[in-house]
Design a protein around this motif. Sequence first.
Motif, PDB file in Angstrom:
ATOM      1  N   PRO A  12       4.504   0.103  -5.840  1.00 31.54           N
ATOM      2  CA  PRO A  12       5.268   1.266  -5.424  1.00 31.54           C
ATOM      3  C   PRO A  12       6.305   0.896  -4.404  1.00 31.54           C
ATOM      4  CG  PRO A  12       3.112   1.255  -4.351  1.00 31.54           C
ATOM      5  CD  PRO A  12       3.124   0.114  -5.338  1.00 31.54           C
ATOM      6  N   ALA A  13       7.238   1.809  -4.153  1.00 27.73           N
ATOM      7  CA  ALA A  13       8.337   1.534  -3.228  1.00 27.73           C
ATOM      8  C   ALA A  13       7.835   1.367  -1.808  1.00 27.73           C
ATOM      9  CB  ALA A  13       9.360   2.665  -3.306  1.00 27.73           C
ATOM     10  N   THR A  14       6.764   2.054  -1.455  1.00 27.74           N
ATOM     11  CA  THR A  14       6.236   1.950  -0.104  1.00 27.74           C
ATOM     12  C   THR A  14       4.744   1.651  -0.156  1.00 27.74           C
ATOM     13  OG1 THR A  14       5.805   4.327  -0.005  1.00 27.74           O
ATOM     14  CG2 THR A  14       7.950   3.548   0.797  1.00 27.74           C
ATOM     15  N   SER A  15       4.251   0.960   0.850  1.00 22.32           N
ATOM     16  CA  SER A  15       2.829   0.659   0.950  1.00 22.32           C
ATOM     17  C   SER A  15       2.503   0.434   2.409  1.00 22.32           C
ATOM     18  CB  SER A  15       2.494  -0.591   0.131  1.00 22.32           C
ATOM     19  OG  SER A  15       1.126  -0.915   0.288  1.00 22.32           O
ATOM     20  N   GLU A  16       1.313   0.839   2.820  1.00 19.56           N
ATOM     21  CA  GLU A  16       0.943   0.681   4.219  1.00 19.56           C
ATOM     22  C   GLU A  16       0.793  -0.785   4.589  1.00 19.56           C
ATOM     23  OE1 GLU A  16      -2.487   2.961   5.102  1.00 19.56           O
ATOM     24  OE2 GLU A  16      -1.544   4.898   4.733  1.00 19.56           O
ATOM     25  N   LYS A  17       0.439  -1.609   3.642  1.00 20.76           N
ATOM     26  CA  LYS A  17       0.164  -3.011   3.918  1.00 20.76           C
ATOM     27  C   LYS A  17       0.675  -3.859   2.770  1.00 20.76           C
ATOM     28  CE  LYS A  17      -3.853  -6.045   4.795  1.00 20.76           C
ATOM     29  NZ  LYS A  17      -5.330  -6.045   4.928  1.00 20.76           N
TER      30      LYS A  17
END
Length: 285
Positions: A12-17
């Motif tokens: 995905p475009a964003t990830s926490e880690k």
Amino acid sequence: MPPPSPHDAGVPATSEKSLNIILFGETGVGKSSLVNLIAGKKVTKTSEDMRLCTSKYAPYSFQVHGVSYTIWDTRGLQEADAEVGTKGYLDAIEQAWDLIQNLTNKRGVDLLVLCHKGRLTDATRSNYKLFYEVLCEKKVPIALAATHLERRLQMEDWWVESKKAFDECGMSFAAHACVTGLPDHAKTAESKEAIERLLGQHDDKKRYNMPRNLWIRRVVQHWVRPKGIKESDLQECLRKRCYFPAREAQEIAEVLLRRSTEEYNSDGSSGQASPSQPSIHQRST
């Protein structure tokens, strides 16, 4: 040479880690199977695809449990000491330089994973030294993934039996996992839990970005021996395969070959001091 495109398995475009991992080891130890085990599905190239690929490594990107992984499977980056000859040494310079360039574009590396099976070989020791001590200056945690252990009653017993041999060679690890990479095996679930525990200990807070200007000097100083490597061969490799300007390639070859020869003649050995291993969460700066 343009960088290879990661095999996107749905990141995905964003990830926490996010974790950038260099996976290395000798040919045939099960690196591709280990990547698939981590991903929980087949994401690696086929043997035929790798035969046709000019790159000696492949980056694979995917997400597992909310963590985005990019794993650099370093196929073919093997022992580059004088015993394998000039071509093997120069190939290793080119391959490692290309890897460093791509990792710099990815903002560095978080973890090294040595994939290993069977007995401890000279190539395994040399690769450990190249990646952990030379390329990453002991500033990146290194973990061991022992593979092909499906015939063991207790896979963890392999580490109990083998740890002493690694210790005697000065090879320490921040973590380890004993696994099988076989899909749909009775020990597959146990193996996946083991490798996830290893990766779960790690964070991306202190990503190490290898300094490109210093890297080539460290590698040549470490690997060059006064036998087998000609100044003209090193210059050509730096110019044509690593794209250094001609004058810079000449200066590097002249200085480093002379310095390496002087250092080798003064002590005659590379040393076997045990490295100080950074923990998974706290590495040296």
